[in-house]
Design an enzyme around this catalytic site. Structure first.
Site, short mmCIF file in Angstrom:
data_model
loop_
_atom_site.label_atom_id
_atom_site.label_comp_id
_atom_site.label_asym_id
_atom_site.label_seq_id
_atom_site.Cartn_x
_atom_site.Cartn_y
_atom_site.Cartn_z
N GLU A 140 1.03 -1.69 0.17
CA GLU A 140 -0.23 0.45 -0.14
C GLU A 140 0.50 0.98 0.13
O GLU A 140 0.36 1.63 -0.75
CB GLU A 140 -0.89 -0.56 1.02
CG GLU A 140 -2.00 -0.54 1.25
CD GLU A 140 -3.03 -0.61 -0.13
OE1 GLU A 140 -3.28 0.74 -0.39
OE2 GLU A 140 -3.32 -1.54 -0.89
N CYS B 202 -25.06 4.37 -13.90
CA CYS B 202 -23.07 5.91 -13.42
C CYS B 202 -23.74 6.47 -13.92
O CYS B 202 -23.85 6.88 -15.54
CB CYS B 202 -21.58 4.96 -13.97
SG CYS B 202 -20.80 6.69 -14.14
S1 SF4 Z 1 -15.96 2.64 -15.77
FE1 SF4 Z 1 -16.18 4.31 -14.30
S2 SF4 Z 1 -17.64 5.57 -15.83
FE2 SF4 Z 1 -17.68 3.91 -17.37
S3 SF4 Z 1 -19.21 3.53 -16.14
FE3 SF4 Z 1 -17.83 2.47 -14.94
S4 SF4 Z 1 -17.62 3.85 -13.12
FE4 SF4 Z 1 -18.58 5.16 -14.58
#
Ligand code: SF4
Length: 342
Positions: free
Chosen positions: A34, A205
């Protein structure tokens, strides 16, 4: 639709990364990975991680090592305060915790160099304990998924992302969920050209639906980096090079560097007055620029060859090192590149 966390967990199991050398390892190795992964890509970290673990396989070995040796194994990875803090933390674990790496979040967070997200990642990955992480990759995923506008390095935005990260945590499978978020940010929701079609968050999203994936997360407000100039004085005696240990605070703290002079310095005068030597001939090598996060440093290397019997007497924190040995010592990467040309 399954919850956010359920989709991340299922996706990690099927498509996430399962062969990183620190996966499934003990807390010491998770901690090391990390710290190395802060500001550094996985592909760069892996060979450093493997060399470091081969030399310092456990916290006791790391604590016993000299700081110079630790820095030499970090050399080239940059952000050297990480290595110094790692070393200090290993010593603290030996001194105050009988060599047992702590399990408790607050105790982990109190160790040098371990911030909120790193402590949470160690708890989640090594102990499957329920803590939210918010590293750069996760900030990007959440800023896009939730369409959070504003630069995530700004306190107000960061606080908001922390709240969201905590509210999205599942009740179980924290290690898989945490790894899944990291994997998604590193392999699918990448900075440029995210592969939304392959993303488990595709349907809801917000950035994708609003056509904002290229705009989020918002970029750091532009600020021109200040520029500084200096001279690297390469004092050579045969194949030996004079190096000074840099103070722990400041750039390249604890590393070995040639004397660094302000560009207005008169080198002959410097050599005469401070080193008691006569720099008859000074060779100017090609200048180069090194960019730090907060400024640019323009470096003008100047080489002075000395006869060995004219070497100045050594002071504490100053050594002569053969150029080929210097390449393996705790030196900053711009110097390593320069030495290859000597
Ligand atoms: S890759 Fe990123 S921007 Fe594309 S749908 Fe997934 S979370 Fe959303």
């Amino acid at each position: 639709m399954p919850s956010f966390s359920a989709r991340i967990i299922n996706w990690q199991r099927k498509h996430g990364r399962h062969d990183l050398p620190w996966q499934g390892a003990d807390a010491y190795r998770v901690w090391l990975s990390e710290i190395m992964l802060q500001q550094t890509q996985v592909a760069t970290v892996i060979p450093y991680y493997e060399r470091f673990i081969a030399r310092f396989p456990d916290v006791a070995t790391l604590a016993q090592a000299s700081e110079d040796n630790v820095l030499a194994h970090w050399s080239g990875l940059g952000y050297y305060a990480r290595a110094r803090n790692l070393h200090r933390a290993a010593r603290a674990v030996m001194e105050h915790r009988n060599g047992e790496f702590p399990r408790d979040y607050d105790a982990i967070h109190s160790l040098p160099g371990i911030g909120r997200s790193t402590a949470a990642a160690i708890c989640a990955l090594a102990y499957n304990a329920r803590h939210a992480i918010l590293d750069g990759n996760v900030k990007r995923v959440l800023a896009r998924y939730l369409s959070v506008q504003g630069y995530p390095g700004e306190k107000k935005i960061e606080d908001l992302l922390w709240q969201r990260a905590e509210s999205l945590l599942p009740a179980h499978d924290i290690a898989t969920y945490t790894q899944g978020l990291m994997d998604l940010g590193a392999t699918i929701c990448t900075r440029n050209n995210p592969q939304c079609a392959n993303c488990p968050l595709h349907e809801d999203c917000a950035a994708r639906r609003q056509g904002l994936t290229a705009k989020l997360p918002s970029a750091r407000p532009k600020k021109k980096l200040p520029e500084k100039h200096c001279i690297f004085l390469l004092l050579m005696s045969g194949r030996d090079l004079l190096l000074e240990k840099r103070p722990n605070n400041g750039i390249w703290g604890g590393l070995w560097c040639p004397p660094q002079l302000e560009s207005s310095f008169d080198i002959k005068e410097y050599c005469r007055q401070l080193l008691g030597i006569n720099a008859a001939r000074i060779t100017t090598l090609p200048a180069f620029t090194h960019t730090f996060t907060h400024f640019k440093l323009h470096i003008a290397p100047k080489r002075v060859n000395l006869k060995s019997h004219l070497r100045p007497p050594l002071k504490p924190g100053v050594i002569w090192l053969d150029v080929s040995e210097a390449k393996d010592a705790a030196i900053p990467s711009p110097l390593r590149k320069l030495l290859k040309k000597l």
